[in-house]
Design an enzyme around this catalytic site. Structure first.
Site, PDB file in Angstrom:
ATOM      1  CG  ASP A  82      -1.849   1.173   1.269  1.00  0.00           C
ATOM      2  OD1 ASP A  82      -2.858   1.130   0.549  1.00  0.00           O
ATOM      3  OD2 ASP A  82      -1.557   2.144   2.006  1.00  0.00           O
ATOM      4  CG  LEU A  83       1.715   3.388  -3.488  1.00  0.00           C
ATOM      5  CD1 LEU A  83       1.478   4.182  -4.761  1.00  0.00           C
ATOM      6  CD2 LEU A  83       3.196   3.069  -3.324  1.00  0.00           C
ATOM      7  N   GLY A  99      -7.141   1.578  -5.418  1.00  0.00           N
ATOM      8  CA  GLY A  99      -6.589   2.870  -5.827  1.00  0.00           C
ATOM      9  C   GLY A  99      -5.079   2.937  -5.723  1.00  0.00           C
ATOM     10  CG  ASP A 100      -3.363   3.894  -2.072  1.00  0.00           C
ATOM     11  OD1 ASP A 100      -4.265   3.052  -1.864  1.00  0.00           O
ATOM     12  OD2 ASP A 100      -2.976   4.710  -1.208  1.00  0.00           O
ATOM     13  CD  GLU A 101      -5.811  -1.493  -0.688  1.00  0.00           C
ATOM     14  OE1 GLU A 101      -5.678  -2.694  -0.371  1.00  0.00           O
ATOM     15  OE2 GLU A 101      -6.849  -0.832  -0.478  1.00  0.00           O
TER      16      GLU A 101
END
Length: 330
Positions: free
Chosen positions: A198-199, A240-242
């Protein structure tokens, strides 16, 4: 009586594969198509039985016997190669003692057209062979068109399948593709590791610099993950950001720690978008398929999620293994 030259002209028009033979079986005239079959052999002056071998009727071995075969069908071949099969019909000429022998290819026409490069001009305009040639040509064209269409449809189907399994922004696999890979590995009882990444601080990049900057960060992160994994690993964007990375056949914890360390280090480096710094980091959790006696996709995904949440609780920008969690239940 018809002038012999007129007779020959008539035969050339109506029966371009005719032979005019005298009472001794010597060829007096040969149709243009028949002569085309043996361009290096002057048929006129040759003996009929010297050029052709009678296959049926087998009892016909002499010219007198041949002349008596009016209205009977002959089956014959050339003596020399190519030994094209022919059919014939003998029409005796009452006053001269000779005969007209009209020949055709029968079912050998397709071979003959191929072997001798024949065209419609080599046949009588009313010959059904012309219709057959047109039908064969039309069928060949239709089959070629069908093959071409099938290839295009297969290409379109493959492209559609690829699109259905691909995240359009990053070019990585999507959640559907990840589910397919996991199901295949579990059914094959393959050992693998699943890494959930994750980001961190991605939302702040979107809020501060806009979605174009956020898309740029996701694309750069995808590139880094592809560079740090093998060709047979699966890198998927699942949110989304995963991201999820499935390492086929890799269950060594020290190796996975090293890969996660490189990913974190590279993703911590600021990314420049239109001269603006985009700073994110990465939190990672990893679970191993070998930790489960009865493995289900949902179970290993949940285990990797637990490890990821632990990494976030421990300050982010770090990696945790599910096997090290105090509440881990292999």
């Amino acid at each position: 009586m018809t002038d012999p030259r007129e007779l020959v002209s008539l035969l050339e028009t109506l029966c371009p594969m005719f032979l005019l033979v005298d009472q001794n079986g010597c060829i007096q005239q040969a149709g243009p198509t028949l002569q085309k079959l043996r361009p290096d052999l002057q048929l006129v002056g040759q003996g009929f039985l010297d050029v052709f071998e009678l296959i049926r009727p087998r009892t016909v071995t002499t010219i007198p016997a041949l002349m008596s075969m009016a209205r009977a069908k002959l089956h014959l071949k050339f003596h020399d190669e190519p030994r094209t099969a022919l059919k014939g019909l003998v029409a005796p000429l009452p006053h001269s003692g000779g005969a007209v022998i009209n020949l055709s290819f029968g079912i050998s026409i397709l071979d003959a057209v191929r072997d001798y490069a024949l065209t419609s001009a080599d046949f009588s305009g009313t010959d059904l062979a012309i219709e057959l040639l047109y039908l064969v040509e039309a069928k060949s064209a239709a089959m070629e068109a069908s093959r071409s269409l099938n290839l295009r449809l297969q290409g379109a189907m493959l492209a559609a399948e690829e699109q259905a399994y691909t995240d359009t922004l990053t070019g990585l696999k999507n959640r559907r593709a990840m589910d397919h890979v996991l199901a295949h590995m579990i059914s094959a009882n393959s050992a693998f590791a699943l890494m959930h990444l994750d980001l961190d601080f991605f939302k702040s990049v979107n809020d501060r610099l806009g979605h174009a900057a956020g898309d740029f960060v996701l694309q750069q992160a995808a590139r880094i993950m592809l560079e740090e994994t093998r060709d047979n690993d699966t890198v998927a964007r699942v949110g989304g950001d995963e991201f999820v990375i499935v390492f086929k056949g890799l269950t060594r914890e020290d190796t996975l720690e090293a890969i996660a360390g490189r990913l974190i280090q590279r993703l911590n480096e600021p990314m420049l978008f239109q001269n603006q710094k985009c700073s994110v980091s990465a939190s990672i959790g990893t679970a191993l398929s070998t930790q489960f006696q009865v493995l289900k996709a949902a179970d290993i995904l949940h285990a990797a999620d637990l490890a990821l949440y632990q990494a976030k609780r421990d300050g982010r920008s770090c990696h945790r293994l599910y096997s090290t969690l105090t509440n881990a239940r292999p």
